[in-house]
Design a protein around this motif. Sequence first.
Motif: not given
Lengths: 214, 214
Positions: A175, A177, A199, A201, A204, A206, B169, B171, B194, B196-199, B208, B210
């Motif tokens: 995550p 940018l 995918t 998870d 931190g 993916t 967010m 995605i 950002l 990461q919350v979960r995938t 994804l 965040y």
Amino acid sequence: MSKLKFNITMSLDGYVAGPNQSVKHPLGAGGEQLPDWVVKLKSFREMHGDGGGGDTGVNDDIVRETFAGLGATIMGRNMFGGGPGPWGKDPWKGWWGNDPPFHTPVFVLTHHAREPLVMQGGTTFTFVTDGIESALKQAKKAAGGKDVMLGGGANVAQQYLAAGLIDEMEIHVVPLLLGGGERLLDGVAGRVRLEQVRTVDGPGVTHLKYRTVS
Amino acid sequence: MSKLKFNITMSLDGYVAGPNQSVKHPLGAGGEQLPDWVVKLKSFREMHGDGGGGDTGVNDDIVRETFAGLGATIMGRNMFGGGPGPWGKDPWKGWWGNDPPFHTPVFVLTHHAREPLVMQGGTTFTFVTDGIESALKQAKKAAGGKDVMLGGGANVAQQYLAAGLIDEMEIHVVPLLLGGGERLLDGVAGRVRLEQVRTVDGPGVTHLKYRTVS
């Protein structure tokens, strides 16, 4: 059948290196955070000859899966390092010290011929000057039926993707940018079609795995 | 507390619309494939007044979760559609027919003032000309404690991200390579961090999520 696999860490905005890459900052500004998730893993430490600890769990399992069954590695000159141009008198021997983490034959794509470089622990660097298909052919032969890992960087990966030669691609999305630098997937649209494999998870990061379809 | 949530489908190479967007091709060349995963879902069909079928499963669960607890929507002029400039005599009423799928107040960011537009099914379009913070304030008030959805497009999302106003967010990454068009995450590096919350691994799409951290 021996597959060509590619795996790389990418920022959420699509970069595999930040702006202003240099010999001192090979991953560019901000890009030094890209491998943060991997360097602390037990599997990574073992590969780098430091078996004294490291995290286990989902991310560690992914890295073990990625590197299982590999017989050879291909990388670009930038990833091998040492700057562009002829190799010179006391040539660069890679970023990884005397016992590099590959422990297989490694084929380095370059425009500048050089004798093979035998390191400790089973890693031999062979310098290939006649293109990506030749490197793949040599790597598959050296791998003896095992898979071949394409190590990067982005430019070499784009060449292999556009030529339809990568079988499986795993992108580790972090995550971050970075806002600029080296974009992984430029110049390949319309040249390759991808299908999502799975995918995972991880903390931190993916792990997105794709295969190419024709 | 009411959150501002954003969710959008993005190609693996970072685009939320392909090249050459137009009124006839609002998602640009190739971009019309971006929503393929969502339009076939039961939840999507229900929201669009077509309850007669559709897929259930992981992707459907994600969409239901995304739209649960929403009290208002914000979108940019491009997403509302009808081309740029003044609204004219017989103004555009959106892409969605007489019963739009929002069923909440919708705040459309535009430079051109216009009276609110009351549609069927609980959707009212209010046109906001005094900027993103005003739209968010009005939307949160209208939502009455529920969350606010930022619908897109990329330009508006970048403005809200850069201003630190998006809480969450999501995605939806599809294995398309568009090679050009509207990039989601341009111009926000260094403005937002950002986590990461979960995938979630869905068929043909990866979700994804965040949150922004300060």
